[in-house]
Design an enzyme around this catalytic site. Structure first.
Site, PDB file in Angstrom:
ATOM      1  N   SER A 350      52.520  29.448  37.324  1.00 24.85           N
ATOM      2  CA  SER A 350      52.225  30.480  36.327  1.00 24.85           C
ATOM      3  C   SER A 350      50.717  30.587  36.161  1.00 24.85           C
ATOM      4  O   SER A 350      50.012  29.574  36.208  1.00 24.85           O
ATOM      5  CB  SER A 350      52.846  30.146  34.962  1.00 24.85           C
ATOM      6  OG  SER A 350      54.250  30.034  35.064  1.00 24.85           O
ATOM      7  N   CYS A 406      40.826  36.480  42.471  1.00 23.99           N
ATOM      8  CA  CYS A 406      41.469  36.569  41.157  1.00 23.99           C
ATOM      9  C   CYS A 406      40.613  37.377  40.180  1.00 23.99           C
ATOM     10  O   CYS A 406      39.400  37.187  40.105  1.00 23.99           O
ATOM     11  CB  CYS A 406      41.718  35.170  40.594  1.00 23.99           C
ATOM     12  SG  CYS A 406      42.697  35.163  39.082  1.00 23.99           S
ATOM     13  N   GLY A 441      38.103  28.286  42.939  1.00 19.12           N
ATOM     14  CA  GLY A 441      36.657  28.211  42.784  1.00 19.12           C
ATOM     15  C   GLY A 441      35.957  27.352  43.814  1.00 19.12           C
ATOM     16  O   GLY A 441      34.757  27.126  43.724  1.00 19.12           O
ATOM     17  N   GLY A 462      42.565  27.865  48.540  1.00 15.84           N
ATOM     18  CA  GLY A 462      43.178  29.080  49.064  1.00 15.84           C
ATOM     19  C   GLY A 462      42.299  29.717  50.111  1.00 15.84           C
ATOM     20  O   GLY A 462      42.570  29.637  51.308  1.00 15.84           O
ATOM     21  N   ARG A 487      44.932  37.610  50.249  1.00 12.58           N
ATOM     22  CA  ARG A 487      45.134  38.365  49.018  1.00 12.58           C
ATOM     23  C   ARG A 487      45.560  37.453  47.881  1.00 12.58           C
ATOM     24  O   ARG A 487      46.183  36.396  48.099  1.00 12.58           O
ATOM     25  CB  ARG A 487      46.177  39.463  49.222  1.00 12.58           C
ATOM     26  CG  ARG A 487      47.599  38.950  49.451  1.00 12.58           C
ATOM     27  CD  ARG A 487      48.529  40.085  49.841  1.00 12.58           C
ATOM     28  NE  ARG A 487      49.913  39.644  49.978  1.00 12.58           N
ATOM     29  CZ  ARG A 487      50.872  40.380  50.533  1.00 12.58           C
ATOM     30  NH1 ARG A 487      50.577  41.571  51.017  1.00 12.58           N
ATOM     31  NH2 ARG A 487      52.111  39.925  50.602  1.00 12.58           N
ATOM     32  N   MET A 489      47.758  36.421  44.624  1.00 15.63           N
ATOM     33  CA  MET A 489      49.162  36.613  44.264  1.00 15.63           C
ATOM     34  C   MET A 489      49.312  37.582  43.101  1.00 15.63           C
ATOM     35  O   MET A 489      50.426  38.023  42.787  1.00 15.63           O
ATOM     36  CB  MET A 489      49.799  35.265  43.919  1.00 15.63           C
ATOM     37  CG  MET A 489      49.869  34.304  45.099  1.00 15.63           C
ATOM     38  SD  MET A 489      50.844  34.929  46.469  1.00 15.63           S
ATOM     39  CE  MET A 489      52.499  34.632  45.853  1.00 15.63           C
ATOM     40  N   GLY A 490      48.182  37.908  42.457  1.00 18.94           N
ATOM     41  CA  GLY A 490      48.206  38.912  41.399  1.00 18.94           C
ATOM     42  C   GLY A 490      47.815  40.290  41.876  1.00 18.94           C
ATOM     43  O   GLY A 490      47.708  41.224  41.076  1.00 18.94           O
ATOM     44  N   ARG A 502      54.655  35.355  38.687  1.00 21.72           N
ATOM     45  CA  ARG A 502      53.634  34.389  38.292  1.00 21.72           C
ATOM     46  C   ARG A 502      52.860  34.883  37.075  1.00 21.72           C
ATOM     47  O   ARG A 502      52.246  34.102  36.358  1.00 21.72           O
ATOM     48  CB  ARG A 502      52.673  34.148  39.469  1.00 21.72           C
ATOM     49  CG  ARG A 502      51.671  33.044  39.234  1.00 21.72           C
ATOM     50  CD  ARG A 502      50.860  32.753  40.476  1.00 21.72           C
ATOM     51  NE  ARG A 502      50.064  31.545  40.309  1.00 21.72           N
ATOM     52  CZ  ARG A 502      48.836  31.519  39.799  1.00 21.72           C
ATOM     53  NH1 ARG A 502      48.267  32.655  39.433  1.00 21.72           N
ATOM     54  NH2 ARG A 502      48.180  30.380  39.673  1.00 21.72           N
ATOM     55  N   GLN A 516      46.075  41.464  38.770  1.00 22.71           N
ATOM     56  CA  GLN A 516      45.141  40.410  38.387  1.00 22.71           C
ATOM     57  C   GLN A 516      44.559  39.734  39.625  1.00 22.71           C
ATOM     58  O   GLN A 516      44.172  38.564  39.604  1.00 22.71           O
ATOM     59  CB  GLN A 516      45.837  39.378  37.497  1.00 22.71           C
ATOM     60  CG  GLN A 516      46.295  39.936  36.161  1.00 22.71           C
ATOM     61  CD  GLN A 516      46.853  38.878  35.231  1.00 22.71           C
ATOM     62  OE1 GLN A 516      46.327  37.766  35.141  1.00 22.71           O
ATOM     63  NE2 GLN A 516      47.929  39.212  34.537  1.00 22.71           N
TER      64      GLN A 516
END
Length: 589
Positions: A350, A406, A441, A462, A487, A489-490, A502, A516
């Site tokens: 989440s 993000c 980050g 990532g 990409r 996930m938001g 998520r 997002q």
């Protein structure tokens, strides 16, 4: 020079002096001594000046240098308290993050770790660390559960290198479980559920099974299933010269009488020894009724030899694998399928982890699947962490809105700078023995080192891993540069595939989706077989320069206020990177 003493004696005396007192500067005058000096037996007139007198420092005879066995090692002492407290040696984490009168949150780039004394070699630096309460990794690297980062190929290679991969949930539950199963079956000790065939199956059935599963050797039982009586085995050498797809397996299989088998109850080490001695590719394990109960593969021995750091479970020696789920009711079914596939850790995924949905899900998972470790998140404050620890989380994922793709902080105005988040959450979770994962980050090995020094147990990446050969997707060229899609996930593209769970927890359909994250591309980084060792070595160099021998020591020194930091100004950050060049080429390894 005293004529009675050879000239080389003076040179030998000088060499001996410099060996014993390497910090001194010695000047010899080889001018003839006066008659009075010769009369008094003086061999040489010496003008001798020192920067350090031998009696000014403590010497130890415990260990000399390799070049000069008679040399003495200096016993080092710490600087005085006045200097230590003046800021000349940097500042403690408490001073930087807690006594923060400016109310500023810091990123990795904002801080720098002060160097320490190096009293050990690079090979002595230990980077193993805890992922959860019950899982320790040989390298503190975790691949992110994103659909452009982690599927079975990434998870396999991460585990072989000593880390772990988390399979994303942007797919059907059955497909995600199949991805986990591929990881668990890649390297096994005892294969407890091998795929079996029947003597009545045909060569066509063998070819179809090989194409589906990717391997070519199968035990043959009378029932065609695990637990049946072993009647033979087939491998590539049995099938490669057969052209008739209708021929039955019983016509060309290696018969039971020709097989070397182990009896049920044999230890893994004993079974491995039998496999080496027999020089066979597979070793079936049977019970007293000659029924197949397990299988051991020679390729697993080779993989074990080639990957000594591999992350494996303690029982079956299978590769460790994690998977992500959401917080909706149907994710309980997903968790059940993952558990059946053998998943070792489940991450409840989440963007904002402190919710009634996640707390309920963690409590359910701990009750329904007590043998599986559960990681909660994402969180950035101790109060968020407290609620998930209360629910039973075995680990915490830290980070909100700081990934390269993000936009949560921009769109939702909620989040926290990552260095501050990692320090505060890790410090609080440590009270309960719960490790943290710094998620997002990370742009360099320096950021990894900083995250570990701020209390993180492991680092989730990532974009750092998205451009590797093992990441999902195909390479493409743009302006002559080899790239791969990446990409968040938001992003709307990922949300269309199921990624919205998520960020939206309600089961009811949401008419308007709020992105997002973004979609983009990252440059080719090659294979993890080369990239991960580069990251490992970079982290070792960072810890060594800080005078730290292990991740555990880094965290002990952090909380004992012995590890020192400084805040860097924008100019200092610029100075710390490449600057002042017309052009340059940056190669990682």
């Amino acid at each position: 020079r005293n004529p009675s003493r050879p000239r080389h004696t003076a040179y030998r005396e000088r060499a001996t002096h410099q060996t014993k007192y390497p910090h001194s500067r010695v000047f010899f005058s080889l001018e003839p001594a006066s008659a009075s000096a010769q009369t008094q037996g003086q061999a040489i007139r010496i003008a001798h000046t020192r920067t350090l007198q031998p009696n000014d420092i403590n010497m130890s005879d415990e260990q000399g240098s390799k070049d000069a066995p008679d040399a003495k090692r200096i016993k080092l002492t710490e600087v005085d308290e006045e200097t230590l407290n003046s800021g000349a040696e940097g500042f403690t984490a408490t001073q930087v993050f807690v006594k923060n009168s400016a109310c500023v949150a810091y990123t990795y780039d904002d801080i720098i770790v002060m160097p320490g004394h190096i009293g050990f070699g690079l090979g002595d630096v230990e980077i193993s660390s805890k992922l959860t309460k019950n899982i320790t990794l040989q390298i503190p690297f975790v691949s992110s559960p994103m659909d452009t980062v982690t599927e079975h190929k990434m998870a396999i290679m991460m585990a072989l290198q000593g880390g772990i991969g988390i399979i994303h949930s942007n797919m059907k539950a059955q497909d995600q479980a199949a991805e986990v199963r591929k990881v668990k079956k890649f390297k096994n000790g005892f294969i407890m559920d091998p795929i079996c065939l029947s003597p009545e199956d045909t060569l066509e059935d063998v070819a179809r099974t090989k194409q589906q599963l990717g391997f070519s050797s199968f035990p043959i039982t009378d029932t065609g299933e695990m637990g049946g009586r072993l009647v033979g085995i087939i491998s590539n050498r049995d099938t490669m010269f057969n052209d008739d797809p209708t021929v039955k397996i019983k016509e060309f299989m290696t018969q039971r009488s020709q097989l070397t088998v182990a009896k049920e109850g044999v230890s893994l080490s004993e079974a491995n020894a039998m496999l080496k001695e027999s020089k066979k590719g597979k070793l079936p394990v049977v019970n007293e009724n000659d029924e197949l109960v397990a299988l051991i593969a020679r390729t697993d021995l080779q993989k074990n030899r080639d990957n000594p750091r591999a992350s494996k479970d303690k029982v079956n020696k299978q590769l460790l694998c994690g998977a992500a789920i959401g917080t909706r009711p149907d994710d309980k079914v997903r968790a059940k399928l993952l558990a059946e596939a053998g998943v070792d850790v489940i991450i409840v995924d989440s963007s904002q982890g402190d919710s009634m949905y996640q707390i309920e899900m963690i409590a359910y998972l701990k009750e329904a699947h007590p043998s599986i470790d559960i990681v909660g998140g994402n969180v950035v404050t101790p109060s968020q962490a407290h609620h998930l620890i209360q629910a039973g989380a075995d680990g915490l994922r830290v980070g909100m809105g700081i990934g390269s793709i993000c936009t949560t902080q921009e769109v939702c105005a909620v989040g926290r700078a990552q260095a501050s988040a990692v320090y505060h959450v890790s410090k609080y979770a440590r009270k309960f023995g719960v490790p943290t994962i710094a998620d997002g980050g990370i742009k360099s090995t320096g950021h990894i080192t900083k995250a570990l020094c701020l209390g993180a147990g492991c680092i989730m990446m990532g974009s750092m891993l998205a451009g590797t050969d093992e990441a999902p997707g195909e390479y493409f060229y743009q302006d002559g540069v080899r790239l791969k899609r990446y990409r968040g996930m938001g992003s709307l593209e990922a949300m269309d595939k199921g990624g919205e769970k998520r960020y939206v927890w309600d089961t009811e359909a949401t008419a308007v989706k709020v992105a997002q994250g973004v979609s983009g591309a990252v440059t080719d980084k090659g294979t993890l077989q080369r990239y991960i060792p580069y990251l490992m070595q970079g982290v070792r160099h960072g810890l060594q320069d800080a005078g730290i021998k292990s991740v555990a020591e880094a965290q002990d020194r952090l909380y004992d206020n012995k590890l020192r930091f400084e805040i860097r100004s924008p100019a200092a950050q610029k100075e710390g990177g490449v600057h002042g060049l017309h052009s340059y080429q940056k190669r990682l390894y």
